[in-house]
Design a protein around this motif. Structure first.
Motif, short mmCIF file in Angstrom:
data_model
loop_
_atom_site.label_atom_id
_atom_site.label_comp_id
_atom_site.label_asym_id
_atom_site.label_seq_id
_atom_site.Cartn_x
_atom_site.Cartn_y
_atom_site.Cartn_z
N SER A 69 0.85 -1.19 0.00
CA SER A 69 0.00 0.00 0.00
C SER A 69 0.89 1.24 0.00
CB SER A 69 -0.92 0.00 1.22
OG SER A 69 -0.15 0.04 2.42
N ARG A 70 0.25 2.39 -0.08
CA ARG A 70 1.04 3.62 -0.08
C ARG A 70 0.28 4.76 0.58
NH1 ARG A 70 1.41 4.37 -6.55
NH2 ARG A 70 -0.69 3.70 -7.04
N ASP A 71 1.06 5.68 1.12
CA ASP A 71 0.54 6.93 1.64
C ASP A 71 1.24 8.03 0.85
OD1 ASP A 71 0.00 9.27 3.05
OD2 ASP A 71 -0.03 8.25 4.97
N SER A 72 0.57 8.55 -0.17
CA SER A 72 1.20 9.53 -1.05
C SER A 72 1.58 10.80 -0.32
CB SER A 72 0.27 9.85 -2.22
OG SER A 72 0.02 8.69 -2.98
N ALA A 73 0.80 11.17 0.69
CA ALA A 73 1.09 12.39 1.45
C ALA A 73 2.41 12.28 2.18
CB ALA A 73 -0.04 12.68 2.43
N LYS A 74 2.79 11.06 2.53
CA LYS A 74 4.04 10.83 3.27
C LYS A 74 5.15 10.29 2.36
CE LYS A 74 1.75 9.82 7.68
NZ LYS A 74 1.59 8.80 8.77
N ASP A 75 4.85 10.15 1.07
CA ASP A 75 5.85 9.58 0.14
C ASP A 75 6.39 8.27 0.70
OD1 ASP A 75 7.10 12.86 -0.72
OD2 ASP A 75 5.68 11.57 -1.80
N THR A 76 5.49 7.45 1.16
CA THR A 76 5.88 6.19 1.80
C THR A 76 5.05 5.04 1.23
OG1 THR A 76 6.50 7.34 3.83
CG2 THR A 76 6.14 4.97 3.98
N VAL A 77 5.73 3.95 1.00
CA VAL A 77 5.09 2.72 0.54
C VAL A 77 5.27 1.67 1.63
CG1 VAL A 77 5.16 0.89 -1.18
CG2 VAL A 77 5.43 3.28 -1.88
N TYR A 78 4.27 0.85 1.83
CA TYR A 78 4.31 -0.15 2.88
C TYR A 78 4.20 -1.55 2.31
CZ TYR A 78 3.17 4.00 5.63
OH TYR A 78 3.17 5.26 6.19
N LEU A 79 4.70 -2.51 3.08
CA LEU A 79 4.51 -3.91 2.77
C LEU A 79 4.08 -4.60 4.06
CD1 LEU A 79 4.71 -6.12 0.58
CD2 LEU A 79 6.98 -6.64 1.50
N GLN A 80 2.81 -4.95 4.12
CA GLN A 80 2.28 -5.68 5.27
C GLN A 80 2.46 -7.16 5.01
OE1 GLN A 80 0.84 -4.55 8.24
NE2 GLN A 80 0.84 -6.71 8.82
N MET A 81 3.13 -7.83 5.92
CA MET A 81 3.41 -9.25 5.77
C MET A 81 2.77 -10.02 6.92
SD MET A 81 7.39 -9.07 4.55
CE MET A 81 7.98 -8.52 6.15
N ASN A 82 1.92 -10.95 6.60
CA ASN A 82 1.23 -11.75 7.61
C ASN A 82 1.62 -13.22 7.50
OD1 ASN A 82 -0.21 -9.42 8.39
ND2 ASN A 82 -1.81 -9.81 6.87
N SER A 83 1.36 -13.94 8.59
CA SER A 83 1.64 -15.39 8.62
C SER A 83 3.04 -15.70 8.13
CB SER A 83 0.60 -16.13 7.76
OG SER A 83 -0.70 -15.87 8.22
N LEU A 84 3.99 -15.01 8.69
CA LEU A 84 5.37 -15.16 8.23
C LEU A 84 5.90 -16.57 8.54
CD1 LEU A 84 6.70 -11.65 9.18
CD2 LEU A 84 6.71 -12.64 6.89
N GLU A 85 6.72 -17.05 7.63
CA GLU A 85 7.31 -18.38 7.71
C GLU A 85 8.83 -18.26 7.67
OE1 GLU A 85 5.75 -19.95 4.14
OE2 GLU A 85 3.66 -20.07 4.86
N PRO A 86 9.54 -19.26 8.16
CA PRO A 86 11.01 -19.19 8.09
C PRO A 86 11.51 -18.95 6.65
CG PRO A 86 10.35 -20.94 9.56
CD PRO A 86 9.08 -20.42 8.93
N GLU A 87 10.77 -19.43 5.68
CA GLU A 87 11.17 -19.24 4.28
C GLU A 87 11.08 -17.78 3.83
OE1 GLU A 87 10.50 -23.21 5.26
OE2 GLU A 87 9.02 -21.59 5.35
N ASP A 88 10.45 -16.95 4.64
CA ASP A 88 10.36 -15.52 4.32
C ASP A 88 11.60 -14.76 4.79
OD1 ASP A 88 6.92 -15.80 5.19
OD2 ASP A 88 7.74 -15.59 3.15
N THR A 89 12.50 -15.44 5.46
CA THR A 89 13.74 -14.79 5.91
C THR A 89 14.53 -14.30 4.70
OG1 THR A 89 13.89 -16.10 7.93
CG2 THR A 89 15.95 -15.18 7.05
N ALA A 90 14.82 -13.00 4.72
CA ALA A 90 15.50 -12.40 3.57
C ALA A 90 15.82 -10.93 3.86
CB ALA A 90 14.63 -12.48 2.32
N LEU A 91 16.62 -10.37 2.99
CA LEU A 91 16.82 -8.92 2.98
C LEU A 91 15.73 -8.35 2.07
CD1 LEU A 91 18.59 -6.44 3.73
CD2 LEU A 91 19.73 -6.80 1.51
#
Length: 123
Positions: A69-91
């Protein structure tokens, strides 16, 4: 354009995390924003990107768990991650993506990227 991702950390399997990407500098022009990740000893994966048609596109393994998602007023983009798994480990990092490279199965590549934030999922 400068991009900086933040919000990573060490979490347990099943937890949620929200990453932020602050954007500064010149206009994006013919680019959009995408999220990528680099797991240890694996190939880079395209997570999501904003399409030119107003839709958001995700890689197959992220659909249903990750939301961009994004908040254009803040020039910020988000990534909401749910149900994280060990395989999601990363940079995880955000990047500018050519509009043509934002495909229906996620971003195919990037032009410029930020430094990234580490996400580690472990019990």
């Amino acid at each position: 354009v400068q991009l900086q991702a933040s919000g990573g950390g060490l979490v347990q399997p099943g937890d949620s995390l929200r990453l932020s990407c602050t954007i500064s500098g010149k206009s994006l022009n013919s680019h959009t924003i995408g999220w990528f990740r680099q797991p240890p000893d694996k190939q880079r994966e395209g997570i999501s990107c904003f399409g030119n048609d107003g839709n958001t596109y995700y890689g197959d393994s992220m659909k249903g768990r990750f939301t961009m998602s994004r908040d254009s007023a803040k020039d910020t983009v988000y990534l909401q991650m749910n149900s994280l798994e060990p395989e999601d480990t990363a940079l995880y990092y955000c990047a500018t993506v050519w509009l043509w490279a934002c495909a229906t199965n996620g971003p195919l590549g990037y032009d410029r990227r930020g430094q990234g934030t580490q996400v580690t999922v472990s019990s």
